[in-house]
Design an enzyme around this catalytic site. Structure first.
Site, PDB file in Angstrom:
ATOM      1  N   GLY A   1       0.871  -1.165   0.000  1.00 34.55           N
ATOM      2  CA  GLY A   1       0.000   0.000   0.000  1.00 34.55           C
ATOM      3  C   GLY A   1       0.903   1.209   0.000  1.00 34.55           C
ATOM      4  N   GLU A   2       0.576   2.192   0.795  1.00 34.07           N
ATOM      5  CA  GLU A   2       1.426   3.366   0.924  1.00 34.07           C
ATOM      6  C   GLU A   2       1.851   3.435   2.391  1.00 34.07           C
ATOM      7  OE1 GLU A   2       2.421   5.085  -1.747  1.00 34.07           O
ATOM      8  OE2 GLU A   2       3.756   6.028  -0.297  1.00 34.07           O
ATOM      9  N   SER A   3       3.137   3.228   2.645  1.00 36.38           N
ATOM     10  CA  SER A   3       3.571   3.068   4.036  1.00 36.38           C
ATOM     11  C   SER A   3       3.318   4.319   4.886  1.00 36.38           C
ATOM     12  CB  SER A   3       5.034   2.651   4.098  1.00 36.38           C
ATOM     13  OG  SER A   3       5.846   3.593   3.458  1.00 36.38           O
TER      14      SER A   3
ATOM     15  N   CYS B   1       6.148  -5.515   0.687  1.00 37.96           N
ATOM     16  CA  CYS B   1       6.285  -4.185   0.094  1.00 37.96           C
ATOM     17  C   CYS B   1       6.142  -3.078   1.157  1.00 37.96           C
ATOM     18  CB  CYS B   1       5.310  -4.046  -1.054  1.00 37.96           C
ATOM     19  SG  CYS B   1       5.899  -2.879  -2.282  1.00 37.96           S
TER      20      CYS B   1
ATOM     21  N   ARG C   1      12.990   3.259   0.184  1.00 31.76           N
ATOM     22  CA  ARG C   1      11.657   3.267  -0.434  1.00 31.76           C
ATOM     23  C   ARG C   1      11.734   3.618  -1.923  1.00 31.76           C
ATOM     24  NH1 ARG C   1       7.867   7.189   2.484  1.00 31.76           N
ATOM     25  NH2 ARG C   1       6.418   6.264   1.017  1.00 31.76           N
TER      26      ARG C   1
ATOM     27  N   ILE D   1       6.073  -3.406  -7.397  1.00 28.28           N
ATOM     28  CA  ILE D   1       5.350  -2.150  -7.663  1.00 28.28           C
ATOM     29  C   ILE D   1       5.882  -1.076  -6.722  1.00 28.28           C
ATOM     30  CG2 ILE D   1       3.097  -1.007  -7.734  1.00 28.28           C
ATOM     31  CD1 ILE D   1       1.836  -3.814  -7.959  1.00 28.28           C
ATOM     32  N   ARG D   2       6.577  -0.110  -7.264  1.00 27.64           N
ATOM     33  CA  ARG D   2       7.180   0.956  -6.454  1.00 27.64           C
ATOM     34  C   ARG D   2       7.779   0.350  -5.180  1.00 27.64           C
ATOM     35  NH1 ARG D   2       3.481   4.552  -4.526  1.00 27.64           N
ATOM     36  NH2 ARG D   2       5.126   6.069  -4.282  1.00 27.64           N
TER      37      ARG D   2
ATOM     38  N   HIS E   1       5.184  -8.493  -4.423  1.00 29.57           N
ATOM     39  CA  HIS E   1       3.800  -8.820  -4.047  1.00 29.57           C
ATOM     40  C   HIS E   1       3.455 -10.249  -4.452  1.00 29.57           C
ATOM     41  CE1 HIS E   1       2.194  -4.725  -3.150  1.00 29.57           C
ATOM     42  NE2 HIS E   1       3.246  -4.374  -3.854  1.00 29.57           N
TER      43      HIS E   1
ATOM     44  N   GLU F   1       0.917 -11.868  -3.547  1.00 26.34           N
ATOM     45  CA  GLU F   1      -0.554 -11.996  -3.628  1.00 26.34           C
ATOM     46  C   GLU F   1      -1.092 -11.586  -5.002  1.00 26.34           C
ATOM     47  OE1 GLU F   1       1.087  -9.592  -2.379  1.00 26.34           O
ATOM     48  OE2 GLU F   1       0.039  -7.701  -2.696  1.00 26.34           O
TER      49      GLU F   1
HETATM   50  N1  GLN Z   1       6.025   2.837  -2.484  1.00 25.68           N
HETATM   51  C1  GLN Z   1       5.261   2.413  -1.355  1.00 25.68           C
HETATM   52  C2  GLN Z   1       5.834   2.998  -0.063  1.00 25.68           C
HETATM   53  O1  GLN Z   1       6.875   3.547  -0.074  1.00 25.68           O
HETATM   54  C3  GLN Z   1       5.201   0.916  -1.268  1.00 25.68           C
HETATM   55  C4  GLN Z   1       4.553   0.364  -2.505  1.00 25.68           C
HETATM   56  C5  GLN Z   1       3.841  -0.926  -2.342  1.00 25.68           C
HETATM   57  O2  GLN Z   1       3.501  -1.370  -1.247  1.00 25.68           O
HETATM   58  N2  GLN Z   1       3.504  -1.527  -3.454  1.00 25.68           N
HETATM   59  O3  GLN Z   1       5.250   2.915   0.947  1.00 25.68           O
END
Ligand code: GLN
Length: 196
Positions: free
Chosen positions: A48-50, A80, A107, A137-138, A173, A175
């Site tokens: 997600g977005e930490s 992630c 990150r 993903i990112r 990921h 999942e």
């Molecule tokens: N870029 C997100 C972060 O820094 C992590 C991305 C992800 O969980 N797919 O939190």
């Protein structure tokens, strides 16, 4: 066995699906309040977005609850953003983390959303190599590995899956693929922790 998926933000529902595909008798709980951790055998912290996840965790009182969960020897799997939250140190930029596994992460070190990619790799699980599908993903990059941390999978030169005691992390990921290998491994960690 009862496994929770932290459901504050991010792709928690796909982890529930992945656990259902493990072919094991698992009850999955979407965790939105710290009290729900009490009767779980293990917990997945999803991507997600930490920074967002941190804010929500803080608002709901999850930080002490997760420390207690970990202190009680119950397994945690961070993928992630989940890896970022359980790491010892975080850069780019620096932010608070729980420090449950002795790794340092950077990150977004694999580039932006459109530079997301899929790869096939091999993980060394319970002493035997198993093929694993990985979606990045990112993703955070593990830049430092503490002496007590075991590498379970690599991509390029980097460790992308690692374990220290009851804490499992992946920068990718699992999942998002149909491959249940990594979730099955986490279930084995839970069985081990329960003494089974
Ligand atoms: N870029 C997100 C972060 O820094 C992590 C991305 C992800 O969980 N797919 O939190």
């Amino acid at each position: 066995m009862k496994i929770g998926v932290l459901a504050l933000q991010g792709d928690f529902s796909l982890h529930a699906k992945a656990l259902a595909h493990c072919g094991l008798p698992i009850e999955v709980v979407e965790v939105r309040k710290p009290e729900q951790l009490d009767d779980l055998d293990g917990l997945i912290i999803p991507g997600g977005e930490s920074t967002t996840l941190l804010k929500l965790m803080d608002a709901w009182g999850f930080v002490p609850a997760l420390e207690k969960f970990h202190g009680g020897g119950r397994p945690i799997f961070g993928t992630c953003a989940g890896l970022i939250l359980v790491a010892r140190d975080v850069t780019s930029p620096a932010q608070f983390s729980l420090g449950l596994i002795d790794v340092g992460v950077e990150r977004n070190a694999y580039g932006r959303q459109r530079e997301s990619f899929e790869a096939s790799g091999t993980a060394e699980l319970d002493g035997r190599p198993e093929p694993v599908e990985m979606v990045f993903i990112r993703a955070p990059r593990i830049r430092r590995l503490g002496a007590g941390v075991q590498t379970l999978a690599r991509h390029g030169g980097d460790t992308v899956m690692a374990r220290q005691g009851t804490v499992l992390v992946a920068s990718f990921h699992p999942e998002l693929t149909d491959d249940p290998t990594v979730h099955r491994y986490f279930c084995r960690m839970i069985e081990e922790a329960r003494g089974g």
